[in-house]
Design a protein around this motif. Sequence first.
Motif, PDB file in Angstrom:
ATOM      1  N   LEU A 120      -3.820   3.803  -6.171  1.00 29.57           N
ATOM      2  CA  LEU A 120      -2.935   2.497  -7.213  1.00 29.57           C
ATOM      3  C   LEU A 120      -2.905   1.679  -6.780  1.00 29.57           C
ATOM      4  O   LEU A 120      -2.859   1.168  -7.932  1.00 29.57           O
ATOM      5  CB  LEU A 120      -1.631   3.773  -6.852  1.00 29.57           C
ATOM      6  CG  LEU A 120      -1.356   4.674  -7.344  1.00 29.57           C
ATOM      7  CD1 LEU A 120       0.052   5.662  -6.565  1.00 29.57           C
ATOM      8  CD2 LEU A 120      -0.921   5.533  -8.411  1.00 29.57           C
ATOM      9  N   GLY A 121      -3.456   1.345  -5.869  1.00 24.78           N
ATOM     10  CA  GLY A 121      -3.837  -0.349  -5.263  1.00 24.78           C
ATOM     11  C   GLY A 121      -2.477  -0.914  -4.717  1.00 24.78           C
ATOM     12  O   GLY A 121      -1.800  -2.224  -5.679  1.00 24.78           O
ATOM     13  N   VAL A 122      -1.821  -0.099  -4.476  1.00 21.87           N
ATOM     14  CA  VAL A 122      -0.755  -0.684  -3.910  1.00 21.87           C
ATOM     15  C   VAL A 122      -0.621  -0.300  -2.263  1.00 21.87           C
ATOM     16  O   VAL A 122      -0.851   1.068  -1.756  1.00 21.87           O
ATOM     17  CB  VAL A 122       0.915  -0.274  -4.466  1.00 21.87           C
ATOM     18  CG1 VAL A 122       0.539  -0.201  -5.843  1.00 21.87           C
ATOM     19  CG2 VAL A 122       1.053   1.804  -4.548  1.00 21.87           C
ATOM     20  N   ASP A 123       0.415  -0.574  -1.984  1.00 26.40           N
ATOM     21  CA  ASP A 123       0.679  -0.357  -0.540  1.00 26.40           C
ATOM     22  C   ASP A 123       1.605   0.664   0.114  1.00 26.40           C
ATOM     23  O   ASP A 123       2.448   0.780  -0.856  1.00 26.40           O
ATOM     24  CB  ASP A 123       2.099  -1.449   0.422  1.00 26.40           C
ATOM     25  CG  ASP A 123       1.887  -1.543   1.448  1.00 26.40           C
ATOM     26  OD1 ASP A 123       1.121  -1.556   2.322  1.00 26.40           O
ATOM     27  OD2 ASP A 123       3.143  -0.859   2.175  1.00 26.40           O
ATOM     28  N   PRO A 124       1.265   1.877   0.386  1.00 22.36           N
ATOM     29  CA  PRO A 124       1.452   2.877   0.834  1.00 22.36           C
ATOM     30  C   PRO A 124       3.096   3.069   1.482  1.00 22.36           C
ATOM     31  O   PRO A 124       4.198   4.242   0.356  1.00 22.36           O
ATOM     32  CB  PRO A 124       1.171   3.145   2.313  1.00 22.36           C
ATOM     33  CG  PRO A 124       0.557   2.809   2.731  1.00 22.36           C
ATOM     34  CD  PRO A 124       0.395   1.326   1.877  1.00 22.36           C
ATOM     35  N   SER A 125       3.414   2.190   1.799  1.00 25.16           N
ATOM     36  CA  SER A 125       5.217   2.139   1.772  1.00 25.16           C
ATOM     37  C   SER A 125       5.731   2.285  -0.211  1.00 25.16           C
ATOM     38  O   SER A 125       6.941   2.015  -0.560  1.00 25.16           O
ATOM     39  CB  SER A 125       5.557   0.725   1.780  1.00 25.16           C
ATOM     40  OG  SER A 125       5.850  -0.480   1.136  1.00 25.16           O
TER      41      SER A 125
END
Length: 159
Positions: A120-125
């Motif tokens: 997704l290209g995001v931080d896991p948080s």
Amino acid sequence: MRVGTGYDIHRTVEGRKLVLGGVEIPAPFGLDGHSDADCLSHAIADSILGALGLPDIGYYFPNTDPSIEGINSQEIIRKSVSLATERGYGVGNVDCTLVAEKPKIMPYLEPMRATLADSLGVDPSFVGVKATTNEKTDEIGQGLAIAAHAVCLLVPTSE
Ligand SMILES: [Zn+2]
């Protein structure tokens, strides 16, 4: 901002790998489907496409296309994210719930979250992954299928 939901279900079958959230999970069965049949990733991709007001993944990845047989569903998520990027949106956050009677999903939740966040290209948080059972009721509860629900928030990348 835009919000979208996704839902997917695949039948359990013997003789295939079980891949959920991009993670291969040891099990005596897998899910039936043209791709790797990762219903969790399919629900997430559909939530992104839905937020964009676009057709579902069956439109972009038809199960009649032999060139995508056995495709890794992380590619389907990446394609959905690129369709968002082209339209000036990025993933804000994603939350999803897997509905599976077996096997035990909990040990794989964190690896799934990390894999999905990467796609997704995001931080896991910014990715929530939960799992529940259907308490032995209905087809999912009897282990005949595994389903997934997802919701996604897209945020404008410019301004
Ligand atoms: Zn699917």
